[in-house]
Design a protein around this motif. Structure first.
Motif, PDB file in Angstrom:
ATOM      1  N   VAL A  75       0.805  -0.983  -0.020  1.00  0.00           N
ATOM      2  CA  VAL A  75      -0.071  -0.272   0.421  1.00  0.00           C
ATOM      3  C   VAL A  75       0.526   1.415  -0.348  1.00  0.00           C
ATOM      4  CG1 VAL A  75      -1.952   1.270   1.564  1.00  0.00           C
ATOM      5  CG2 VAL A  75      -1.856  -1.302   1.230  1.00  0.00           C
ATOM      6  N   LYS A  76       1.652   1.227   0.898  1.00  0.00           N
ATOM      7  CA  LYS A  76       2.221   2.715   0.660  1.00  0.00           C
ATOM      8  C   LYS A  76       4.378   2.232   0.490  1.00  0.00           C
ATOM      9  CE  LYS A  76       0.735   3.954   5.028  1.00  0.00           C
ATOM     10  NZ  LYS A  76      -1.207   4.543   4.316  1.00  0.00           N
ATOM     11  N   ASP A  77       4.654   1.180  -0.158  1.00  0.00           N
ATOM     12  CA  ASP A  77       5.980   0.664  -0.940  1.00  0.00           C
ATOM     13  C   ASP A  77       6.667   1.445   0.366  1.00  0.00           C
ATOM     14  OD1 ASP A  77       7.924  -0.526  -2.841  1.00  0.00           O
ATOM     15  OD2 ASP A  77       7.978   2.072  -3.799  1.00  0.00           O
ATOM     16  N   HIS A  78       5.657   0.427   1.485  1.00  0.00           N
ATOM     17  CA  HIS A  78       7.507   1.411   2.423  1.00  0.00           C
ATOM     18  C   HIS A  78       8.071  -0.283   3.191  1.00  0.00           C
ATOM     19  CE1 HIS A  78       8.999   3.065   6.109  1.00  0.00           C
ATOM     20  NE2 HIS A  78       8.583   3.016   6.653  1.00  0.00           N
ATOM     21  N   PHE A  79       8.590   0.194   4.215  1.00  0.00           N
ATOM     22  CA  PHE A  79       9.595  -1.501   4.993  1.00  0.00           C
ATOM     23  C   PHE A  79       9.644  -0.718   6.564  1.00  0.00           C
ATOM     24  CE2 PHE A  79      12.164  -4.237   7.208  1.00  0.00           C
ATOM     25  CZ  PHE A  79      11.162  -5.200   6.921  1.00  0.00           C
ATOM     26  N   ALA A 116       8.997  -8.506   2.108  1.00  0.00           N
ATOM     27  CA  ALA A 116       8.711  -6.665   2.094  1.00  0.00           C
ATOM     28  C   ALA A 116       9.174  -6.295   2.927  1.00  0.00           C
ATOM     29  CB  ALA A 116       7.544  -7.141   3.380  1.00  0.00           C
ATOM     30  N   LYS A 117      10.198  -7.078   2.741  1.00  0.00           N
ATOM     31  CA  LYS A 117      11.655  -5.888   3.208  1.00  0.00           C
ATOM     32  C   LYS A 117      11.806  -5.481   1.286  1.00  0.00           C
ATOM     33  CE  LYS A 117      16.436  -5.787   5.363  1.00  0.00           C
ATOM     34  NZ  LYS A 117      16.745  -6.693   6.277  1.00  0.00           N
ATOM     35  N   THR A 118      12.375  -6.196   0.721  1.00  0.00           N
ATOM     36  CA  THR A 118      13.376  -5.823  -0.312  1.00  0.00           C
ATOM     37  C   THR A 118      12.271  -5.512  -1.500  1.00  0.00           C
ATOM     38  OG1 THR A 118      13.891  -8.081  -1.065  1.00  0.00           O
ATOM     39  CG2 THR A 118      14.724  -7.644   0.118  1.00  0.00           C
TER      40      THR A 118
END
Ligand code: GDP
Length: 176
Positions: A31-35, A155-157
């Protein structure tokens, strides 16, 4: 909707899986392209929405319900999957027990949820290859047998995260 804008199809998607496998992180990435390495655990359930363009005329909107994996919230899960059109059942490739938990969720969904629910299995934390405890083939064979979409994700990469949600969008019935 209508005119030349094409159509938006809305689906309710629920995330299930053992605590700390990365359910919230997958949603954040999608959703936010964030980790966030240090994010707080989900309490109860959290709601977010995201859309995917399948083509010029077709948009799929997911209403995403991220449930807490803790045992004490388990009794709430049916509330979230009861009306779900699709589910992502997540395990952690470094935790053998998390695949067993995922299988239990899949069984519960196949017995209790909508018979047409689309279920995807996600083997998350694929970036931690050195700590892998579940091989890809074992999970793929299980997913094939159970009729699930299957992706190993990070989700990290961001590895395979959009591929996962895109594959679900493509599998949804768009003819209502
Ligand atoms: P949830 O309880 O299933 O929602 O799991 P979280 O999203 O809260 O993640 C649990 C922990 O795993 C957090 O410390 C995350 O930063 C970490 N994590 C989540 N996804 C990944 C991933 O793909 N790779 C790695 N290395 N860590 C991850």
């Amino acid at each position: 909707q209508g005119q030349t804008q094409g159509r938006t199809y809305q689906f309710k998607l629920v995330l299930l899986g053992e605590s700390a496998v990365g359910k919230s992180s997958l949603v954040m990435r999608f959703v936010k392209d964030h980790f966030d390495e240090y994010r707080e655990s989900t309490i109860g359930a959290a709601f977010l929405a995201q859309t995917i363009s399948l083509d010029d005329n077709t948009t799929v909107k997911f209403e995403i319900w991220d449930t807490a994996g803790q045992e004490r919230y388990k009794s709430l899960a049916p509330m979230y999957y009861r009306n779900a059109n699709c589910a992502v059942v997540v395990y952690d490739i470094t935790q053998a027990s998390s695949l067993e938990k995922a299988k239990a969720w899949v069984n519960e969904l196949q017995r209790q949820a909508d018979p047409n629910i689309v279920i995807a299995l996600a083997g998350n934390k694929s970036d931690l290859e050195g700590r892998r405890a579940i091989d890809t083939q074992t999970a793929q064979e299980y997913a094939d047998e159970a009729g699930l979409l299957f992706f190993e994700t990070s989700a990290k990469t961001a590895h395979n995260v959009h591929e996962l949600f895109n594959a679900i969008a493509k599998r949804m019935p768009l003819d209502q």
